[in-house]
Structures are given as structure tokens and as C-alpha cells.
Design an enzyme around this catalytic site. Structure first.
Site, PDB file in Angstrom:
ATOM      1  N   GLU A  88       0.879  -1.168   0.000  1.00 44.09           N
ATOM      2  CA  GLU A  88       0.000   0.000   0.000  1.00 44.09           C
ATOM      3  C   GLU A  88       0.916   1.217   0.000  1.00 44.09           C
ATOM      4  O   GLU A  88       1.616   1.464   0.982  1.00 44.09           O
ATOM      5  CB  GLU A  88      -0.874  -0.050   1.261  1.00 44.09           C
ATOM      6  CG  GLU A  88      -2.078   0.867   1.194  1.00 44.09           C
ATOM      7  CD  GLU A  88      -2.104   1.781   2.381  1.00 44.09           C
ATOM      8  OE1 GLU A  88      -2.474   1.337   3.464  1.00 44.09           O
ATOM      9  OE2 GLU A  88      -1.714   2.961   2.204  1.00 44.09           O
TER      10      GLU A  88
ATOM     11  N   CYS B  42      -3.019   7.888   4.596  1.00 43.42           N
ATOM     12  CA  CYS B  42      -2.872   7.405   3.220  1.00 43.42           C
ATOM     13  C   CYS B  42      -4.172   7.595   2.456  1.00 43.42           C
ATOM     14  O   CYS B  42      -4.180   7.628   1.235  1.00 43.42           O
ATOM     15  CB  CYS B  42      -2.436   5.948   3.194  1.00 43.42           C
ATOM     16  SG  CYS B  42      -3.365   4.928   4.329  1.00 43.42           S
TER      17      CYS B  42
END
Lengths: 524, 524
Positions: free
Chosen positions: A257, A296
Site C-alpha cells: 500500500e 494514506c
């Protein structure tokens, strides 16, 4: 205040007596702790985890593993206050930010404990229905999942030292894989305390949890083909991990990720006084400032139709200007510093890069903002910055350079869904995009236009004003990850996240023998 | 006989006038065809496929894509005889081997046509049930799959020029992705003829199918983040593709099927006259000799308990010695040559490597066998070779070096499932393992011991003697792929194989809007 010593937990014991990197309070620059500076035998520790942790976890049923996760969640809940304090001190977090991390860890473990219970006293997970393989139903097939016989190596980002560990560990442990976790050093204090709480609770078998309190740079070369490497962090580090010859040669399963230029699209139908506008404004401002923009999933690109551009810009800017910046240990502070000096430098240079393609709407790029509760010019502070793209279609950096801090760019567009979709896709793949509209056709066109590029789409509308959780919140029940720039990985999503730590196998044979195995009772 | 010219099909037209590599009949060494030797603009061709093929396929519903697959299958069926002839001539295939490839292509397209029909007039595939995301059911989640907005680049191995293309293409096209396929040059004649048949049938939209009739070495540098690269072939080439900087940087989804030391385990309960023994012997001998052992699923390691070792070895050897080797165009020939001179050299050197750890039971390693219907010493022939490991536990090459030809090694073991499992796992991950036993406990222990290392387990028993399809046959309904050495990829398995060409996205929003979208009607 004493300076704490972060140690590693490997081979089923605490170790690492050499002083390593220094951890500070990013608001005051006060030294808080020192990381483990020892050269640990990570290859040996992996072997230990595989042999002891792996076989012990595989001997448990899903129900027993779920019970373990429930106890881990309870242990963290009992230590909630000191963990929150640690996140405030070491993470530059307000108490709200810190709760987002610590409560996130507690709840994701609880969610997987709940899910695991429903899987029962089994060790094999059936995938789909049985399949007749020939003309007669005698020869039968069934897909099943069994745990991989390796270690789940979890390398986490600095922004969520508690949740980032817990969301990965919950899935791996429920799958039946031991975990070796490595936090980002700068904010490792909370990760270490989390581990300490879990080890002291004595609820996991030996070898099920290992903790690297120092450098993990040599862990990649020791990975084996049954291990799983799950990484959250920068695209640069992700590339290094993924292209490591050992990882490539052994087809180590890698779940990444990385960067994400998350988009928020305001529909042309949304009037300034509409409920969906309220939701949009609330979500955007929260995303830009919560955890000082270091999420994020935080919005980086805000697509606003020309029709409401002026009002929207003005309102976001006004709300950002009302944010009180300073020492997050103080109650009335809304936003703390970014996590490290180098993050601050990156935020400054990143904004400068975006400004080559954008005008400043609000904020003080590159300057030290006014702060409360901080001595002189201590701490890594930056004001929230709102930019406006000069031309979203030809812009490059705005779609590709993630500024990991309190900064986002408004990108004006005509109101056409095709146009917005094409610009959103310029992000090259992201974790989440949000669409705010009460127009069904617009929303559908956006979904068809951008779903291929995202792991999650959040549809804001007046109907969910009081219910929606915001695009920035990652739920255990929905997948988290994205293609392309976002790393191509996937986590969570209920059972989906568990199966990333398992091997899917088609079993073929006589119907009774296949059905008997896929319904296997707890044999060791 | 005229020498055929293989051309490429790119930008929606046939192209490539420069003569490239020579293709021969591996039994007679007669020149059959020349590949495309042009330097094709593959980056441009990918863009063309993305723009024309991608949007045209996404505009179709699953039902319409399924209809297209059905027509593709029918077109190949109508051209079955010339395709079989081509596989016999260019592949060293007996008619049986050739049918295995060509009929495999016809049937996998038909299977996905059937499956696609069941998905109806939709363009979005729901994944699992809807999820309540908050305290109220107003805020709702649903995972869905949409096609990736790129090209499925399918690089195939020399052993299945027709099926290898069709099994990948069926999944990609049903998903809604255009396909660019590149066969192994040595046996590209059948792949080219397959493409020609499909293009002439005129059943696909422009850009949906591209064919590289020459070198694809520059295709990797032109891949984008929404593309999928699916490769079947050697581990060496797989490593090169997977570690290409462009593939790493863009998180291109890569699906690899590489080396596999497939195992066959005979249970200690199986007497020499048992039905399960008959199944075992039939499967092993078929796997060793079908397609001259050049199947990625062929057995390479045969685990036999000491109790029946002598009888089993003797019987396998006897059956292998009865195999008639020669020009596969002749009816009474049971086994043809391997596909190329370099394959033959690899088989010879590979067997020599295995013999450092094994005794010869039967066959003529490194020698030219007696052949029928072949002039002098023409052709790339090798006899079936059966070896016996001196010590399976300490052996290295036997568990790690795949000889891609008619060779397998018997590995004696005590009859203990734990011992057999530990040795099977030394293969480091494989496509398929088979277990032959009528003892439920032994079978279960083997499944728990080795499923983690395999994409498929085949359980042979007396009950399925007349029904089982053999471990070497890959079915559209069961996943094909394996972890570790086998490449870590996965294909087929019904819908599972289709989703590899799609993006999974969690949609969050008001319940009616989410349900409306996941049940989306055919809007363009």
C-alpha cells in the site's frame, strides 16, 4: 522524563541492548526514546517464528484464533490511556488523532475476533461451492484455503503505529500465520508499547508475534516462498522491497500500500446549501487536517465544478484558517505537527512542486505557522494549504506527487462526469475516491469511469449526511488498497483480507472424501 | 510443402513482412514456417488495444462477451482438423497430444461462454453480499468488480499454443479486457493459425485481439498500471518479466506460471492389485509420456512406500518400455520428440543432474532412442526415463530442477504421511500434487501437510477409478497455478480466473444508490 528503550521481541524473548536511532516528540523535539540498535539475527528469528509460531497457530481452529484476537483487543483496551498518551507524545497527534489510531487497533482486532467466531471449529476454509468435475457427480471438486507455512512480515508506516500493525496482524493471525512486525522507527514508541501490552497479556502462542525494534533492512533477503510481505509506506521503499532478487526468485507474496492521490469529486448538481455540500465540506476539511493530513486515505485532489467553485474554495479556506495549530497535548489544539523533520521538508518541497501548476488559495507554504504551547520555533509544524490547479487536464505533479501533509489542490472542472473521470484516472490508481452528488446518473457515470483505478469508492449524498463515516476511515469490512501507484495491494474487507495470508487450493477427488476434508474437524 | 509466413496482428490488421526465426517439425527437422522478424511498434499497438478494444469490450454486457466466446469456440471447432494437423507438425505431438491442446482451447472457450451467460446483462460483477457499515442500514457497502482499463498481455509457453492462449484469453475477454498474445516462437504455427481463424470469424470488436508473431521483448517496457501480464514459461524468464523496472514501478499485475516439481504420492495402504494402484499407474505413465512429458502439470516426483517399491518400479518401467517413439504423424506412435533442439539438450543435461542423486531404473539417458518413421538421426527424441532417488530427504536437484520432458524420479519413503509431506514441500511450491490412497486418515494428513504448497490436489482412490481425469488435466472450473517455484500465480477456477483481469472495489454510500450500481444495467 526518562528516555525509554525500545527493544525487539524475537525468538520468543525481549532482546537488543545496543542504542539505536533517537525518537522525539515532533511538537517539542524532546527526546522520548531510543530504538534497538543491535544487528539482530532476523533470518534465525524468521525460522523460529515459522517453526514455533506457525505450527502452534495452525493447530488452532478459526474459533480459537478468534478468541485470541478478542483477548488481544481487550488487552489493548485495558491499556488504552497510556497508548493514547504515547501516540500524542511520539506521533504529533491530538487526542482525537491518537484515538483514531489506538481505537482503530482495538476495534479491528475485535472485528476479526467476531468474524473468526463465525468460521467455527475448523482449520480449513471452504471457498465457494463444490463442483461436479465429470459426467458423474462421483468426481468432485472444492476450493479451500489453508494457512501459508511462513511468516507474515508486516512493515508499517509512521502514521498509524497501532492500527497499522493491528489491521495486518488480525488478518494474518486469523489465517493461521505468525507475524513479524517492523514499525517505522520515528513513531515506534506506540508500536513497541502495543507489542509489550500484547506480550504481557500472554494470549498468543510462542513465536506467533515478533517485533523488530530497529532496522529490518536485512529481512527481505531472509524471506522464503511461503512468507508474506505486507508493506505500507512510500512507493520508493515499496519498489526496493518488491524488486529484491530474493523476493522475485521465491515468488514471495507481496502486498503493498503506497502513494495515493485520493480524489474527491463534487457533483454539478450540489448547491451550496445542500446537505451533500455539508458532507463534502466536512469530509474534505477533516481529511486535510486529521493526523495533520498524514493519512494514506486523505484527499489530495478536490474536483469542483465551475458553478460552485468560488463558494466552495472560500468555505474550505475559511474552515482551514480556523484550525488552531500547536502542541497536540493541549486540549484546544486542532492540529499538531507532522511526524518528523524530514517529513516537514518533504511537505515544503512538495507544495513548492505543486505550486508550479497551481495558485495558492489559503495557507502559508514553506513558512512556520503560528503555534500554541510550543517554545520558539521548535517542532515540525506546517499550516493547512489549499491550492487551485491552473489546468487539471495538463497538470502533471498534481496528479502524481503526493504531499503527505495538510495540503490539497482544488481542480476546477466543467461538471461533466467523463471529464472528471479522465482527470481522476490521471492519479494512476488510488486507495479511495469520493463522489458527492444527489444525481444518480452522475454518480453512476463516475463509478463506471473510475472504479477500475480504486480499491474503494465513497458516495456522499444528502441521504447519508448523518451516517457516512468519511472517505478517510478504513473499515474492517471493506477492502483497503488500490491498483497502480497505490501499490496494487489489498487488505481487510472481512474474509478477503484473511485469504491473502492463505493458499487457495482446488481439491479434486471422490465426493465424500473431498467434502469430508473441506469440512475438516480440528485434527492437528 | 510451402514454408508459411507467420505475421503479427496489431492495430486491427495483419502486419510484419520481415522474415524472422525459423520454425521446424521437431520430428523431421523440416522447415515449416518463418516468424515475423519486424520490429513492431508494441507500445503503439498497446495504446490501440486499450483505446479501441477496451472501450468496445467494456460496452458489452457479460452475456454479450459470453456470446462472443461461444462464437470463438465454434470457429475453432470448425477449423479443428487443420489446427490438429498443425500441432502434430510443429509441436511434435501425436494426434492425441494435439487434440489435448486444440480441443482444450475449444472447450475452455465454451466453458467460459457458459459461465458468462449466467452473469446476465450486466457490466459490474458483485463480490459477496452487501454490508451494513454503520449503526443504521442507511450507509451501505458492496464489493464489486469492474474490468481493468488496460490490455491483458498473454505470453505463452511452447507446449500449448492453442489451449495456453485460449484459457487466458477466455478469462480476460469475459472480464472485459482486450488481449495481446505472444506465443513461444518455436511452436507459434498453431497459435498463429488459431488467431487467423478467430480474426476471420469476425466475432470480436476491433482491438480486442492482437497477436505478436515475432519478438515481444519490448512489450514489458510499454506496460501501464492497468495492464495485466500473464506469463507461462520458465522461472528464468518469469524473473526477468517480474523484475522489470517498469513492471515494478507501475505495480503492473503479473500472473506467473513457472516451474513445478509436481508430486505423486502413493499411500502405504494401496496393494498392488487395488483399483487405486491401477489409477496411480495409469496416471503416472500418461503424465510422463503425454506431450512427451512437456506438460507443466506432469509428474516429476513419484513418492512410493517401501512396501510396494519393487513392484511399482517394475510395472512403471515395463509400461514405459512399451511406448513406441517416433514420428507422431504415424498412427501407431505413442510419443513424439520434444519441441526443440535446445529442449532436448536441456532434458539430457537435466537428467544428468538428477542422476547425481538417483539411480537409473529404466530408459536411455542422453542417448537417441529407437524411432519409427524418421530418417536417420533427425528429430529431437528422447526415451522415457525413470530414476530412483538415493535419499529423498537429502536430495536437492530432484526437488528443485524440473526436467521438462519424459522423465520422473521415484522417491522411496516409509509410508508415513508426515515424512512424505516434508519431502513434497521441498519442491518449494507446485501446480498440482496427487495422492493415491483409500485410507481417509492418510489422505487428510497429506492434504493438511501439502495444500499450502499447491494450487491443486488430486486425490486418487478406487472410488474414482472410472471418473477421475488425471492430475495432468487442467479444468476450467478449478484453479491452475501454484505458490513459490510455480510462480505464485493463479488462472481459471471459474469466475476466480476472470477476476484477475478486473479491479475489486468497495462501494460505500446510501443503500439504494449502492444497490442500484451493483445491479447496474447495460449503460455505456
Amino acid at each position: 522524563m526518562t528516555i525509554e528503550r525500545i527493544r525487539s521481541y524475537l525468538f520468543g524473548e525481549w532482546c537488543g541492548d545496543k542504542e539505536g536511532q533517537t525518537l522525539v516528540n515532533p511538537a517539542t523535539e524532546e527526546v522520548l526514546a531510543r530504538a534497538d540498535g543491535s544487528e539482530q539475527d532476523l533470518a534465525g528469528a524468521l525460522t523460529f517464528a515459522r517453526e514455533h509460531g506457525g505450527s502452534a497457530l495452525r493447530a488452532l481452529t478459526f474459533e480459537e484464533r478468534a478468541d485470541m484476537l478478542g483477548k488481544m483487543s481487550a488487552a489493548l483496551h485495558a491499556a488504552r490511556e497510556p497508548l493514547i498518551d504515547s501516540a500524542v507524545a511520539n506521533g504529533g497527534c491530538t487526542r482525537g488523532d491518537a484515538k483514531f489510531d489506538v481505537d482503530g487497533a482495538i476495534s479491528v482486532l475485535a472485528a476479526y475476533a467476531e468474524l473468526g467466531k463465525t468460521l467455527g471449529k475448523k482449520k480449513i476454509l471452504a471457498d465457494g461451492e463444490g463442483i461436479q468435475l465429470g459426467r458423474s457427480p462421483r468426481f468432485w471438486g472444492q476450493h479451500v484455503y489453508l494457512p501459508r507455512r511462513g511468516v507474515a512480515v508486516l512493515i508499517n508506516a509512521f502514521n498509524f503505529p497501532a492500527w497499522g500493525f493491528a489491521e495486518k496482524a488480525a488478518c494474518a493471525l486469523l489465517a493461521g500465520m505468525p507475524v513479524m512486525t517492523k514499525p517505522a522507527t520515528a513513531t515506534a514508541l506506540t508500536a513497541w508499547k502495543t507489542t509489550e501490552v500484547l506480550i504481557n497479556a500472554n494470549v498468543m502462542p510462542k513465536g506467533a508475534l515478533s517485533f523488530i525494534g530497529g532496522s529490518a533492512s536485512r529481512v527481505t533477503e531472509a524471506l522464503d516462498s511461503q512468507d508474506v510481505l505486507a508493506f505500507t509506506g512510500s512507493a520508493d521503499t515499496a519498489m526496493k522491497l518488491r524488486s529484491h532478487p530474493n523476493v522475485i526468485e521465491r515468488s514471495v507474496r507481496v502486498n503493498i500500500e503506497a502513494d495515493s492521490l485520493n480524489a474527491s469529486v463534487l457533483g454539478p448538481d450540489v448547491a451550496f446549501d445542500a446537505d451533500s455540500m455539508q458532507l463534502f465540506l466536512r469530509d474534505v476539511v477533516r481529511d486535510m487536517t486529521q493526523k495533520t493530513g498524514q493519512k494514506c486515505t486523505a484527499v489530495r485532489r478536490i474536483f469542483v465544478p465551475q458553478s460552485t467553485l468560488k463558494d466552495v474554495e472560500g468555505e474550505i479556506a475559511a474552515r482551514l484558517q480556523a484550525i488552531k495549530i500547536g502542541n497536540p497535548a493541549l486540549k484546544d489544539v486542532n492540529m499538531g505537527p507532522v511526524a518528523t523533520a524530514s517529513q516537514l521538508a518533504d511537505v515544503k518541497s512538495g507544495i513548492a512542486k505543486l505550486r508550479e501548476e497551481a495558485e495558492l488559495i489559503s495557507g502559508e507554504p514553506g513558512a512556520r505557522p503560528q503555534t500554541v504551547g510550543v517554545d520558539g520555533d521548535k517542532g515540525y509544524f506546517h499550516s493547512p494549504v489549499l491550492l487551485r490547479a491552473r489546468d487539471g487536464m495538463s497538470a502533471k505533479a498534481i496528479h502524481t506527487h503526493e504531499v503527505f501533509g495538510p495540503c490539497a489542490t482544488v481542480i476546477p472542472y466543467s461538471g461533466d462526469a467523463e471529464e472528471a473521470s479522465a482527470m481522476v484516472r490521471k492519479g494512476g490508481g488510488g486507495l479511495v475516491a469520493s463522489v458527492y452528488s444527489d444525481d444518480r446518473e452522475f454518480t453512476e457515470a463516475m463509478v463506471l469511469g473510475i472504479a477500475s483505478h480504486h480499491g474503494r469508492l465513497y458516495l456522499g449524498s444528502g441521504k447519508v449526511l448523518e451516517h457516512a463515516t468519511g472517505p478517510g476511515l478504513v473499515l474492517a469490512s471493506c477492502v483497503h488498497g488500490g491498483p497502480g501507484r497505490a501499490g496494487g495491494g489489498e487488505e481487510l474487507g472481512g474474509l478477503r483480507g484473511v485469504t491473502h495470508f492463505m493458499q487457495r487450493t482446488a481439491i479434486q477427488g471422490s465426493r465424500p472424501s473431498v467434502e469430508n476434508i473441506s469440512d475438516t474437524k480440528p485434527v492437528s
